[in-house]
Design a protein around this motif. Structure first.
Motif, PDB file in Angstrom:
ATOM      1  N   GLU A 142      -8.572   4.327  -5.312  1.00 28.50           N
ATOM      2  CA  GLU A 142      -9.584   4.607  -4.303  1.00 28.50           C
ATOM      3  C   GLU A 142      -8.972   4.153  -2.970  1.00 28.50           C
ATOM      4  N   ILE A 143      -9.134   4.950  -1.922  1.00 31.03           N
ATOM      5  CA  ILE A 143      -8.562   4.560  -0.631  1.00 31.03           C
ATOM      6  C   ILE A 143      -9.634   3.844   0.177  1.00 31.03           C
ATOM      7  N   LYS A 144      -9.269   2.654   0.690  1.00 35.62           N
ATOM      8  CA  LYS A 144     -10.252   1.857   1.430  1.00 35.62           C
ATOM      9  C   LYS A 144     -10.333   2.307   2.878  1.00 35.62           C
ATOM     10  N   ASP A 156      -4.770   1.866   3.050  1.00 31.41           N
ATOM     11  CA  ASP A 156      -5.020   0.704   2.203  1.00 31.41           C
ATOM     12  C   ASP A 156      -5.650   1.159   0.889  1.00 31.41           C
ATOM     13  N   VAL A 157      -5.012   0.826  -0.211  1.00 27.49           N
ATOM     14  CA  VAL A 157      -5.563   1.209  -1.526  1.00 27.49           C
ATOM     15  C   VAL A 157      -5.888  -0.032  -2.342  1.00 27.49           C
ATOM     16  N   ASP A 180       0.820  -1.199   0.000  1.00 24.46           N
ATOM     17  CA  ASP A 180       0.000   0.000   0.000  1.00 24.46           C
ATOM     18  C   ASP A 180       0.866   1.266   0.000  1.00 24.46           C
TER      19      ASP A 180
END
Lengths: 478, 145
Positions: free
Chosen positions: B118-120, B144-145, B11
């Motif tokens: 998108e970032i989780k 986390d991506v 990440d």
């Protein structure tokens, strides 16, 4: 990782013996080269996992293991509730039930030459919502959201996405029991409202692939695969809902750990006893996210079928199989001759049940469960078959999930530009469609380990046997 | 105030640096945007208010970043300017640090912003908020991506 510091059990199995705070040993699967290339952080993270309450047998690392957060990616650990075992939100991660499903197309490589391949890439890119900010056409009401969270792919089929025949070829028959939509926050539901039937970004993709090599003719026959067959693989998960559930419960478990007497060696390992109210609530929410992922892949399957039908009328794209690789599942396993109910965490690891396992559809019963190994645009994907030796399953019936990253996103964007990657792949006949050049550079094929080496290690270690190599033709990338 | 991203095998790490904790948190938020796209491409055309409270300042950073991730995901926005005010609790029995912030940005425009990922969520991995010997603040974690 220094292999000299490990105890070598055999050519493809290595051990860090139990010591200090570890409750069980660590077992790593892989060739000397793969283990040596693993970051030392993987070792540290596995030792931390091996120290968690109620862990059973060993903390395992698959051949594609790499530095994650809390658990390594490619980590497998099982816990026994009767022995104070825990469920870990960090051990499942944010992308709950991320997984791969593969569909037959009935087409051959020869059907996708020249302009037809380009047309297919364009039609799929137009039909599949992909990338940051994309939304699906389906917007769920509160009631429909709750029904989806409890029904999974079964709900999606009832709603008109796909066919009931698909369900037998999905892990858990398309729906896990025990989902609790009341344990899912309003924020998580809101985050999902517009994201049903979307692929996402990062390493998620929809790929059209051709079978380029067969290694096990009996399993290939059972799976319906022949050389040059064209298949479609979809890699994505539970989208915003799963991400928010991970966020919500990680925080709650971190803050609650001291009051539950849990010492976290790394806060990202946030966990709660399986018998605690928090542990049960998380299990209910996580299972709802698994159902969300299964519904999402089912809707994407429907969209892919519509796209194919535009160019190839009459194609039906039957499902080969669907596996998840970020989950905690309640399973029965035999440990030292005793059958025990365990909660198996697979973080970047896939179920790989052997022949005659009760979970398998009848047509795969003699050859074992299809294990779907994702690639990365230019690299191959693989289909393996779950194995079971006389000594039983390895690592609770688990195998690797992909090639695994070999390089950070930083390093990848420093080395490559997305447009050059796309052009180079196009010259090799691999058509990539994506809204982001940088996203492609971050996911450039050389940023991943050699998938061939990873599946060879899984095969030699007895985790799963090689069946078919899949060569990418078209990749829709988030 | 400065920001940077740093490598993680799977990440991406984000870090904000500043003379105050407020600046460090604002810098971390800018680094969050940089994971998705070039922050210079995001116009500060609309704003929203964000409030968080947490028992320690590192969890407060996680909450702040996750609040932004949530707003980006549900409103389809990107942010490029942040005004952050943190009140650190001095009463040990209360333990509630609070954050009030205004974030400025605009709706995602895919052809113009070309968002890469998108970032989780913000993780506890490499999570650190503190001051160095010169008094400079830093605020960082892996996302986390």
């Amino acid at each position: 990782m220094e292999t000299e510091t490990l105890k070598r059990r055999n050519e493809f199995e290595w051990e860090i013996p139990k010591s200090g705070v570890m409750r069980v040993p660590v077992v790593l699967f892989g060739s000397r080269e793969l283990i040596a290339a693993m970051d030392d952080k993987v070792r540290e993270q596995l030792i931390n996992v091996a120290s968690l309450p109620g862990i059973v047998d060993a903390a395992y690392a698959m051949p594609d293991a790499h530095w994650g957060y809390g658990f390594p990616i490619g980590g497998v650990a099982a816990f026994d509730a009767e022995e104070g075992g825990v469920v870990s939100a960090g051990g499942v991660g944010f992308d709950i039930s991320c997984g791969v499903r593969t569909l037959h197309t009935g087409l051959k490589l020869a059907d996708l030459q020249g302009d037809v391949r380009r047309q297919l890439a364009d039609v799929l890119y137009a039909c599949i919502p992909v990338g940051v900010g994309s939304t699906g056409t389906l917007h769920l009401s509160e009631k429909a959201m709750d029904a989806m969270l409890c029904g999974g792919a079964c709900w999606a089929v009832d709603a008109g996405y796909g066919r009931s025949a698909d369900l037998a070829r999905i892990e858990d028959k398309g729906c896990v029991d025990g989902a609790d939509s009341a344990a899912v926050s309003a924020q998580a539901k809101k985050r999902q409202r517009d994201e049903m039937g979307t692929l996402g970004s990062g390493n998620h993709y929809l790929e059209v692939q051709a079978v380029s090599q067969l290694s096990d003719s009996a399993a290939a026959l059972a799976y319906g695969l022949a050389l040059d067959d064209v298949v479609v693989s979809i890699h994505c998960g539970s989208r915003g809902l799963g991400h928010q559930i991970g966020t919500d419960y990680l925080r709650e478990m971190v803050l609650a750990a001291p009051s539950m007497g849990i010492v976290l060696p790394d806060r990202e390992l946030a966990c709660a006893p399986l018998y605690s109210a928090l542990g049960r609530r998380y299990l209910g929410a996580m299972r709802a996210a698994i159902n969300c992922a299964l519904a999402n892949r089912q809707i994407l399957t429907h969209l892919a079928r519509e796209a194919f039908a535009k160019l190839f009328p009459g194609t039906t794209l039957p499902l080969l199989y669907d596996v998840s690789h970020n989950t905690c599942k309640e399973e029965m396993h035999t440990i030292n001759g005793r059958v025990r109910q365990l909660f198996v965490h697979r973080k970047g690891a896939t179920r790989a049940f052997g022949p005659r396992h009760a979970e398998l559809p009848a047509e795969y019963a003699e050859v074992g469960q299809p294990v779907l190994i994702g690639g990365s645009m230019g690299t191959a994907s693989w289909i393996l078959a779950g194995t079971a030796s006389a000594s039983g399953e390895r690592a609770f019936g688990s195998a690797c999930h992909g090639a695994g990253r070999a390089m950070s996103r930083h390093e990848a964007t420093r080395r490559w530009h997305g447009r050059a990657v796309v052009d180079e792949l196009a010259a090799r006949g691999i058509l990539v469609r994506s809204p982001s050049w940088r996203g492609i550079a971050e996911e450039a094929p050389p940023a991943y380990k050699d998938v061939g080496e990873v599946v060879d290690a899984a095969d030699h270690a007895g985790l799963a046997g090689k069946v078919a190599r899949l060569q990418p033709l078209v990749c829709i990338k988030g | 105030m400065a920001w940077q991203t740093f490598p993680h095998e799977a990440d991406i790490g984000i870090r904000g640096i500043g003379a105050t904790i407020d600046e460090a948190f604002a810098g971390a938020a800018l680094a969050l945007t940089a994971v998705i796209c070039d922050p210079a491409m995001v116009a500060a055309r609309q704003s929203l208010e964000i409030e968080c409270a947490a028992p320690d300042i590192e969890v407060l950073l996680i909450d702040w970043l996750n609040a932004l991730i949530y707003e980006m995901a549900t409103r389809k926005l990107l942010f490029s300017r942040f005004d952050v005010a943190i009140a650190l609790s001095i009463a040990p029995e209360v333990e509630d640090h609070t954050l009030h912030a205004t974030a400025w940005g605009e709706p995602i425009d895919v052809p113009r912003h070309r968002p890469a990922a998108e970032i989780k969520g913000a993780t506890f991995c490499e999570l650190d908020v503190g001051q160095d010997a010169s008094g400079q603040w830093h605020a960082q974690c892996v996302v986390d991506v």
